[in-house]
Design an enzyme around this catalytic site. Structure first.
Site, short mmCIF file in Angstrom:
data_model
loop_
_atom_site.label_atom_id
_atom_site.label_comp_id
_atom_site.label_asym_id
_atom_site.label_seq_id
_atom_site.Cartn_x
_atom_site.Cartn_y
_atom_site.Cartn_z
CB SER A 9 60.32 6.82 -23.69
OG SER A 9 59.36 7.19 -24.66
CB THR A 42 49.58 5.69 -16.18
OG1 THR A 42 49.50 4.55 -15.31
CG2 THR A 42 50.07 5.27 -17.54
CE1 TYR A 43 48.41 11.62 -9.63
CE2 TYR A 43 46.55 12.31 -10.97
CZ TYR A 43 47.25 12.35 -9.79
OH TYR A 43 46.78 13.12 -8.75
NE ARG A 100 39.02 14.64 -20.60
CZ ARG A 100 38.01 14.24 -21.33
NH1 ARG A 100 37.18 15.12 -21.85
NH2 ARG A 100 37.82 12.96 -21.58
N GLY A 101 42.64 13.20 -18.65
CA GLY A 101 42.22 12.00 -17.93
C GLY A 101 40.74 11.75 -18.10
CG ASP A 102 38.94 9.25 -19.95
OD1 ASP A 102 38.37 10.23 -20.47
OD2 ASP A 102 39.72 8.49 -20.55
CE1 TYR A 140 43.56 10.01 -27.10
CE2 TYR A 140 44.02 12.36 -27.17
CZ TYR A 140 43.84 11.20 -26.45
OH TYR A 140 43.95 11.21 -25.08
CG HIS A 144 39.56 12.01 -27.28
ND1 HIS A 144 38.34 12.28 -26.73
CD2 HIS A 144 40.32 11.47 -26.30
CE1 HIS A 144 38.36 11.93 -25.45
NE2 HIS A 144 39.55 11.43 -25.16
CE LYS A 160 46.05 17.78 -26.24
NZ LYS A 160 45.68 16.42 -25.79
CD GLN A 207 45.20 -6.94 -20.83
OE1 GLN A 207 46.17 -7.11 -21.58
NE2 GLN A 207 45.32 -6.96 -19.53
CG HIS A 261 55.81 6.55 -24.95
ND1 HIS A 261 56.74 6.87 -23.97
CD2 HIS A 261 54.67 6.29 -24.29
CE1 HIS A 261 56.16 6.83 -22.78
NE2 HIS A 261 54.90 6.47 -22.94
#
Ligand code: FAD
Length: 286
Positions: A9, A42-43, A100-102, A140, A144, A160, A207, A261
């Site tokens: 993917s 992504t979000y 969760r996101g940051d 991770y 993490h 999770k 980067q 992925h």
């Protein structure tokens, strides 16, 4: 433990401008030609990219392509997440990446919202929508960056899974042993879900070094030193990056990884070169 048919993917990030979306459309067509299982989008946590994520998803859906939105819960209320789930269900989306996101810098802890951790989001989605969505969560192999230690991070990953995740996608890494050790530790705890390695092509060293420091992914010293030695020679960096990541992918697949992925960064070239040289299904025309 892993499904016998590996799946492949691509991940996209949502462009902020109409011109960016037009460019993305071209990249999607190029990548879609090899027949990936799905594209994820992504979000930004706190809803910071919500409308751009919706626009990129709409583009995929209009092309008839399977889309998996990422959904980051930190900074959001239950009502906000429910409204997004309703939208995705109405659009016929069947797969989500639950995170969760940051919080973007500038958004204080007061903006944390109704969810603290991704396991709470997974539980909420299951409660609200049952088995409608296939749920992917983050894993991770190199731990993490905010985890107290590796054992607690693994225990939190298990939360999770127990909350209802179907599969996981890893943070990127360049050390295959970290992945295999993580999968073994999961198996020892009875975690059975497929854990898909996340693959980041190497095209731009400065980067990548910045990203890696922020997300806790390790660039091995030997690789960092070799990339540094290439200075601004973009072609040489790409060639070395391709060789290193290709070997990583080969080792992962030979070792039983349930697919890959690819973090495409919206660029078809680097991920399709990997696809071609790995001779993945659909590579014949490349
Ligand atoms: P969690 O699983 O909640 O873990 C976060 C930290 O809290 C870990 O240190 C964990 O050990 C700890 N923890 C977890 N649960 C508990 C608990 N119940 N009690 C105590 N401690 C706990 N970010 C975005 O903003 N948008 C994206 O689209 C996005 N996509 C991603 C896709 C992938 C495949 C990956 C690997 C990461 C992605 N990220 C994205 C980054 C991710 O949001 C960050 O790494 C974030 O810091 C953690 O998210 P998580 O879902 O892994 O959180």
């Amino acid at each position: 433990m892993n499904s016998p048919q590996p799946t492949f993917s691509f991940e996209l990030f949502p462009p902020k401008t109409p011109e960016g979306l037009t460019k993305l459309s071209v990249s999607i067509d190029q990548m879609n030609a090899v027949g990936p299982e799905y594209f994820s989008v992504t979000y930004g946590a706190g809803g910071s990219t919500r409308d751009c994520t919706f626009a990129a998803l709409d583009l995929l859906l209009a092309k008839g392509i399977a889309a998996a939105p990422h959904l980051a819960c930190i900074g959001s209320s239950r009502d906000q997440i429910r409204a997004i789930l309703d939208r995705y269900r109405a659009q016929g989306i069947r797969r989500l990446v639950a995170l969760r996101g940051d919080l973007p810098s500038g958004m204080g802890l007061g903006a944390a919202g109704d969810f603290r951790y991704a396991n709470e989001l997974v539980s909420f989605i299951r409660q609200e929508t049952g088995d409608h969505f296939r749920l992917e969560v983050a894993a991770y192999p190199e731990v993490h960056p905010q985890a107290a230690n590796a054992d607690q991070d693994l225990a939190n990953f298990q939360r999770k899974v127990e909350a209802g995740a179907d599969a996981a996608i890893t943070q990127y890494f360049y050390n295959a042993d970290a992945y295999f050790a993580f999968v073994d530790r999961c198996a020892a705890r009875g975690i059975q879900i497929p854990i898909q390695p996340g693959i980041m092509p190497i095209t731009n060293f400065s980067q990548l070094a910045r990203f890696s420091d922020a997300c806790g992914a390790e660039i091995p010293r030997w690789l960092r030193k070799r990339l540094e030695a290439l200075g601004d020679d973009i072609e040489a960096i790409r060639a070395l990056g391709h060789e290193v990541v290709l070997n990583l992918c080969r080792r992962l697949l030979e070792g039983g990884a349930p697919g890959l992925h690819f973090y495409s960064m919206n660029q078809a070239g680097p991920v399709l070169r990997l696809w071609r040289d790995l001779r993945l299904p659909g590579a014949e025309g490349l």
